[in-house]
Motif scaffolding. Structure first.
Motif, PDB file in Angstrom:
ATOM      1  N   ARG A 133       0.839  -1.207   0.000  1.00  0.00           N
ATOM      2  CA  ARG A 133       0.000   0.000   0.000  1.00  0.00           C
ATOM      3  C   ARG A 133       0.871   1.253   0.000  1.00  0.00           C
ATOM      4  N   SER A 141      -9.636  -5.102  -5.597  1.00  0.00           N
ATOM      5  CA  SER A 141     -10.952  -5.297  -4.968  1.00  0.00           C
ATOM      6  C   SER A 141     -10.916  -6.498  -4.025  1.00  0.00           C
ATOM      7  N   ALA A 196      -3.943  -1.158   6.899  1.00  0.00           N
ATOM      8  CA  ALA A 196      -4.715  -0.377   5.914  1.00  0.00           C
ATOM      9  C   ALA A 196      -4.454   1.123   6.019  1.00  0.00           C
ATOM     10  N   ASP A 220      -6.384   4.167   4.414  1.00  0.00           N
ATOM     11  CA  ASP A 220      -7.411   3.557   3.560  1.00  0.00           C
ATOM     12  C   ASP A 220      -8.485   2.843   4.369  1.00  0.00           C
ATOM     13  N   GLU A 267     -11.953  -1.208   7.365  1.00  0.00           N
ATOM     14  CA  GLU A 267     -13.129  -1.839   6.743  1.00  0.00           C
ATOM     15  C   GLU A 267     -12.863  -2.194   5.285  1.00  0.00           C
ATOM     16  N   GLY A 268     -12.141  -1.284   4.608  1.00  0.00           N
ATOM     17  CA  GLY A 268     -11.807  -1.533   3.203  1.00  0.00           C
ATOM     18  C   GLY A 268     -10.930  -2.775   3.071  1.00  0.00           C
ATOM     19  N   ALA A 280     -12.895  -5.925   3.638  1.00  0.00           N
ATOM     20  CA  ALA A 280     -13.699  -6.296   2.461  1.00  0.00           C
ATOM     21  C   ALA A 280     -12.817  -6.942   1.393  1.00  0.00           C
ATOM     22  N   LYS A 281     -11.603  -6.446   1.262  1.00  0.00           N
ATOM     23  CA  LYS A 281     -10.700  -7.045   0.254  1.00  0.00           C
ATOM     24  C   LYS A 281     -10.342  -8.482   0.633  1.00  0.00           C
TER      25      LYS A 281
END
Ligand code: XUL
Length: 574
Positions: A183, A194, A241, A244, A247-248, A251-252
């Motif tokens: 990242r 995604s 994360a 970013d 939660e993102g 989900a990934k």
């Protein structure tokens, strides 16, 4: 090849660093056929890889091209189909397998659509390269994440706390620190991702035709999974994360599948049309290569596997969760409430070879180990010849070790043979022949020290020790090493060489598929396997294991061995 009945078949894959292997077994666990692709030999020139990977020495990055794996999947299935002929792949009822641990694959937003719409007339690589947000998969040999590891170790209050929560201290190769670095270094890749798969769940996804969940065992190789609560750690997700958002990242990653035997669904129509699989063939969760290795035999609690390759790995199936920053606990891949305990040493075969090469060369035509082996068996335990002798111990690290984190070097110590007291650095080096025994003892003492809390008396008031020790890998062929490991580690029922062909983990994957689809209600993997596994031909007893008196002699110096490591660790902190 035996294909005399029409019973179901089960396919296990292993996507390792240098090869993709596929093995097919029947319900009786007998192998029916196998095939493999060697990345360098088959695709080395096209992908400019060495030993399956690219290495960037300036940063410590090690990564593999994902398209190479896609090409290899088509090729291995074509080869497998030939190898099995005339047995059709339509008899395969279930598919599982394993992948190198910790590696990750980054899918883009188009991935699900592309996975669901594969055209069987065209190879996978031509269709799925555009499903990726990143064409590379960070590899378990990567060393580029020291900053991220420091942050992970600090996040919950210290390395031991991180190990308590996730089963391991931070390691360069673990996926959480790898994602955090990706990242930082490639923010565009992270933003376009995604979904993130591990290598194991990536292969399951391609075969399934949609993104497969992470696996109950392999999810523990990330430094992100909270073992006590069996959920993602919110703090560690937030750390990886950054801005970013946790939660993102959650989900990934998706929710892992917590039953290693649950069917994920049927095989993608691509493989049915192109290779003749039955459309009803089930895809089961794929796990890591180490968790899959313990599925290649009925490994009971108190049994241990020692893998003697370039590195040394020690694996146990245990109901006890006793983490420590120097080693690893993973959820057991099939048995709820059990764990896989793993020690992963960097220094193994190469260090033994260095000590061997300092000795006179044996006559040509043998294994090359004759002089070394003679020295090992001629030297008494801890080089104690008489009552007044002090015990000798050494550490022989060609690379910085992780278990524990001690710099490269050679150290020689002596202590009282009776109780390990009066530990002192040796005044001078001892003979090269003594080093031969002591390096093998040293590797075994380290494993004994770290597994001692997981073992108890196997029977008849014997001291706490493993019941059986299974050896795999190149070093398992060496009788002097087997004998020394048995002397130090014990093994009430002996030391065995496990010979299950080229790939224990692919076989473990195939066995997992058998269990998943044939298990009776409540039947554990080990019970099913114990009922069907034929020891003959698969294992050979190579040492008695526990030797009364000798085992206790090593026990007397175990504390001194730990003290020796502690002193070296403390020296480095100064
Ligand atoms: C285990 C590890 C290696 C890879 C090899 O933690 O990093 O054993 O799984 O494929």
């Amino acid at each position: 090849m035996t294909a005399d009945d029409n019973g179901p078949l089960y396919l296990g894959f292993d996507l390792s660093t240098q090869q993709l292997k596929a093995i097919v077994v029947g319900s009786n666990l007998k192998t029916v056929g196998q095939a493999h692709v060697d990345f360098d030999a088959d695709f080395g020139a096209a992908y400019n890889i060495t030993k399956g990977v690219h290495v960037r020495p300036a940063t410590g990055e090690v990564y593999a091209p994902v398209a190479l794996w896609l090409e290899s999947l088509d090729l291995v299935l074509a080869r497998l189909s030939d190898a099995l002929s005339p047995v059709p792949l339509s008899r395969v009822r279930g598919v599982s397998g394993s992948g190198q641990q910790h590696g990750s694959v980054y899918w883009n937003a188009d991935a699900e659509r592309r996975l669901a719409a594969l055209d069987p007339a065209r190879p996978l690589a031509q269709q799925l390269d555009r499903a990726l947000a990143h064409e590379w998969s960070p590899n378990w040999q990567d060393q580029s994440t020291q900053d991220e590891c420091d942050r992970f170790d600090a996040e919950l209050g210290g390395r031991e706390q991180l190990a308590q929560v996730t089963g391991s201290g931070a390691h360069h190769r673990f996926t959480g620190p790898q994602i955090m670095r990706l990242r930082r270094v490639h923010p565009d890749v992270y933003a376009n991702t995604s979904r993130i798969s591990l290598v194991s769940s990536w292969l399951a996804s391609v075969l399934l035709g949609r993104i497969a969940p992470l696996d109950v065992g392999d999810v523990c190789g990330m430094n992100l999974w909270d073992m006590a609560n069996q959920r993602w750690s919110p703090e560690l997700l937030a750390l990886a994360a950054g801005q970013d958002g946790a939660e993102g990242l959650r989900a990934k990653l998706g929710d892992p599948c917590m039953d290693g035997g649950e069917s994920l669904g049927t095989i993608s129509p691509y493989f049915a049309a192109r290779y003749g699989f039955s459309p009803g063939c089930q895809i089961l969760p794929f796990t890591g290569d180490n968790p899959a290795t313990i599925l290649a035999l009925p490994l009971r609690p108190l049994d241990a596997i020692v893998s003697l390759g370039t590195s040394t790995t020690f694996l146990m199936n245990t109901p006890a969760y006793k983490p420590d920053g120097a080693y690893h606990f993973f959820n057991h891949p099939t048995t709820r409430g059990h764990y896989m305990f793993m020690l992963c040493y960097k220094n193994g075969g190469l260090s033994r070879e260095r000590v061997r090469d300092a000795l006179p060369k044996p006559e040509p035509g043998g294994t090359g180990w004759e002089t070394f082996n003679q020295a090992v068996v001629d030297t008494p335990p801890l080089d104690i010849h008489g009552r007044d002798d002090r015990a000798k111990m050494g550490l022989y690290f060609d690379l910085r070790e992780t278990v524990p984190n001690i710099r490269a070097g050679t150290w020689r110590f002596t202590c009282s043979a009776a109780d390990g007291s009066d530990l002192r650095e040796a005044d001078s080096a001892w003979s090269k022949a003594t080093d031969a025994r002591l390096i093998v003892e040293s590797q075994a003492l380290s494993m004994r020290l770290r597994s001692q809390k997981l073992v108890h008396s196997p029977r008849d008031q014997l001291p706490a020790q493993p019941r059986r020790i299974y050896l795999v890998g190149g070093g398992s062929l060496n009788p002097a090493i087997a004998q020394t490991l048995g002397s130090v580690l014990g093994g009430a029922d002996g030391v065995y060489k496990l010979d299950v062909g080229g790939s224990a983990c692919a076989l473990g994957g195939a066995y997992k598929a058998v269990w998943a689809l044939e298990r009776g209600s409540g039947e554990t993997f080990d019970d099913l396997l114990a009922g069907r596994w034929q020891e003959d031909g698969a294992i050979e007893k190579v040492d008695v294991g526990y030797r009364e008196g000798t085992y206790e002699q090593y026990g007397n110096v175990l504390g001194a061995f730990e003290e020796m490591e502690q002193r070296l660790l403390a020296e480095e902190k100064q």
